[in-house]
Motif scaffolding. Sequence first.
Motif, PDB file in Angstrom:
ATOM      1  N   UNK A   1      53.607  27.053  74.090  1.00 46.89           N
ATOM      2  CA  UNK A   1      54.580  25.980  74.273  1.00 46.89           C
ATOM      3  C   UNK A   1      53.895  24.729  74.822  1.00 46.89           C
ATOM      4  N   UNK A   2      54.054  23.620  74.105  1.00 48.93           N
ATOM      5  CA  UNK A   2      53.390  22.370  74.484  1.00 48.93           C
ATOM      6  C   UNK A   2      53.815  21.275  73.513  1.00 48.93           C
ATOM      7  N   UNK A   3      53.436  20.069  73.857  1.00 43.65           N
ATOM      8  CA  UNK A   3      53.485  18.978  72.892  1.00 43.65           C
ATOM      9  C   UNK A   3      52.154  18.963  72.158  1.00 43.65           C
ATOM     10  N   UNK A   4      52.220  18.972  70.847  1.00 42.68           N
ATOM     11  CA  UNK A   4      51.014  19.023  70.013  1.00 42.68           C
ATOM     12  C   UNK A   4      50.737  17.645  69.430  1.00 42.68           C
ATOM     13  N   UNK A   5      49.465  17.243  69.555  1.00 42.12           N
ATOM     14  CA  UNK A   5      49.036  15.929  69.109  1.00 42.12           C
ATOM     15  C   UNK A   5      47.975  16.048  68.023  1.00 42.12           C
ATOM     16  N   UNK A   6      48.101  15.197  67.039  1.00 38.24           N
ATOM     17  CA  UNK A   6      47.101  15.048  65.995  1.00 38.24           C
ATOM     18  C   UNK A   6      46.165  13.906  66.411  1.00 38.24           C
ATOM     19  N   UNK A   7      44.882  14.036  66.081  1.00 36.38           N
ATOM     20  CA  UNK A   7      43.922  12.998  66.446  1.00 36.38           C
ATOM     21  C   UNK A   7      42.856  12.855  65.365  1.00 36.38           C
TER      22      UNK A   7
END
Length: 121
Positions: free
Chosen positions: A91-97
């Motif tokens: 569980x988390x906020x997922x970021x693309x980079x």
Amino acid sequence: QVQLRESGGGLVQAGGSLRLSCAASGRTFSSYSMGWFRQAPGKEREFVAAVSRGGKATRYTDSVEGRFTISRDNAKNTVYLQMNSLKPEDTATYYCAASTGTYMSSSFDYWGQGTQVTVSS
């Protein structure tokens, strides 16, 4: 410069699957190595996975190895994160980079705004 927009997050039960997508703007998507990161409440952002410019080389953090798969489609300017056997600790906020370096780089230059993934027990 590249702009990134994530999608595909949501609520899933433990053991379930989700596929995150990250759509990139611009015509130079294939010149960037791409990565996924995540940040849980009260914790620092952590690396999850990365893929090389051509899509043939990947790397993962130990906690997701064998459960998550990163891939990209340069024709669609999109990178994916297939997440299987999800656990509550995912569980988390997922970021693309996006990185101008190699997929082994720890430096990423452009970031999306994130998509929330919540795994219930």
